[in-house]
Enzyme design. Structure first.
Site, PDB file in Angstrom:
ATOM      1  N   SER A   1       0.846  -1.186   0.000  1.00 34.40           N
ATOM      2  CA  SER A   1       0.000   0.000   0.000  1.00 34.40           C
ATOM      3  C   SER A   1       0.882   1.235   0.000  1.00 34.40           C
ATOM      4  O   SER A   1       1.980   1.221   0.568  1.00 34.40           O
ATOM      5  CB  SER A   1      -0.903   0.028   1.244  1.00 34.40           C
ATOM      6  OG  SER A   1      -1.556   1.280   1.372  1.00 34.40           O
TER       7      SER A   1
ATOM      8  N   TYR B   1      -1.294  -0.128  10.523  1.00 36.09           N
ATOM      9  CA  TYR B   1      -1.428  -0.610   9.154  1.00 36.09           C
ATOM     10  C   TYR B   1      -0.257  -0.120   8.314  1.00 36.09           C
ATOM     11  O   TYR B   1       0.363  -0.894   7.572  1.00 36.09           O
ATOM     12  CB  TYR B   1      -2.741  -0.124   8.565  1.00 36.09           C
ATOM     13  CG  TYR B   1      -2.971  -0.497   7.111  1.00 36.09           C
ATOM     14  CD1 TYR B   1      -3.526  -1.724   6.773  1.00 36.09           C
ATOM     15  CD2 TYR B   1      -2.644   0.387   6.088  1.00 36.09           C
ATOM     16  CE1 TYR B   1      -3.745  -2.076   5.448  1.00 36.09           C
ATOM     17  CE2 TYR B   1      -2.862   0.050   4.754  1.00 36.09           C
ATOM     18  CZ  TYR B   1      -3.407  -1.178   4.440  1.00 36.09           C
ATOM     19  OH  TYR B   1      -3.620  -1.509   3.123  1.00 36.09           O
TER      20      TYR B   1
END
Length: 255
Positions: free
Chosen positions: A145, A158
């Protein structure tokens, strides 16, 4: 020459492969000629995906297993051995998130993020190494990501898992190059998936994302799948240790 642009005869494992980006990756690899084993936790979703592929005469199978657990990974490896006795492509796509402020997470919550997003990838790479080495033309692609490089409001834990995932790819690319294993990462910006559906239902949020993205829109799962598939192809045989940001130009934009 034509063999550079197909995956005929290649055996691919795709984790989190029944919806969103994972499903699109599985479809892309199948279209290029690969045999695909998809893994996801939901048995009903796995069965539905496999039934659809079977109806289209596509060489795909599925397994309901939790890749974040030792038992789940053991089941996956047993399935690979029973089905193929080998492996050419490992797509580590599975991931999850809990969006909170740093101090608002419980220990169990952030440990869960690390277990699913990072430790499961580490363990799958370790478990499949010997099979990939025996392949002679193996590739690992980790789905990361842009949160691994930028603060995009997804939460610190995250983001930490995704930054570590990208660095893991670099290190393994160097260490495992003599074994004939290429390792790369594809890092998306916001993509229209079940994981982001709640955020994308908010007009204010969408306006911010679109304003930050030179292409003026969010991405689609097929656009990530195409990048993953390219890195699996023989045509990408000299590409390893890289992180490809598929972000509509977000990372290139300044003010």
């Amino acid at each position: 020459m034509t063999n550079r642009w197909n995956l005929n005869g290649r055996r691919a494992l795709v984790t989190g492969g029944t919806k969103g980006i994972g499903l699109a990756i599985a479809e892309e690899l199948l279209a290029l000629g690969a045999e695909v084993l998809v893994v996801a936790r939901n048995e009903t979703e796995v069965a539905a995906a496999v039934a659809d592929w079977t109806a289209r005469s596509l060489p795909a199978t599925g397994l309901a297993a939790d890749v974040s657990t030792e038992a789940g990974r053991a089941a996956i490896m047993a399935q690979i051995q029973a089905q193929w006795q080998g492996l050419d492509l490992l797509i580590n796509n599975v991931g999850t998130n809990i969006r909170k402020g740093f101090n608002d997470y419980t220990t169990a919550e952030y440990e869960r993020l690390f277990q699913v997003n990072l430790f499961s990838i580490i363990e799958m790479c370790r478990a499949t190494h010997s099979l990939l080495k025996a392949s002679g033309h193996a590739a690992i692609v980790n789905v990361g990501s842009v949160a691994g490089r930028f603060d995009v409001g997804t939460g610190a834990y995250y983001s930490m898992t995704k930054a570590a995932e990208e660095q893991l790819g670099r290190n393994l690319a160097v260490e495992w190059a003599p074994d004939g294993i290429r390792v790369n990462t594809v890092s998306p910006w916001f993509i229209r998936t079940p994981l982001t559906a709640g955020l994308m239902a908010r007009p204010d949020f969408m306006a911010k994302v679109e304003a930050r993205t030179p292409m003026g829109r969010v991405g689609e799962p097929v656009e990530i799948a195409a990048a993953v598939a390219f890195l699996c192809l023989p045509g990408a045989a000299y590409i390893t240790g890289q992180c490809l940001l598929v972000d509509g130009g977000m990372s290139a934009k300044g003010m």
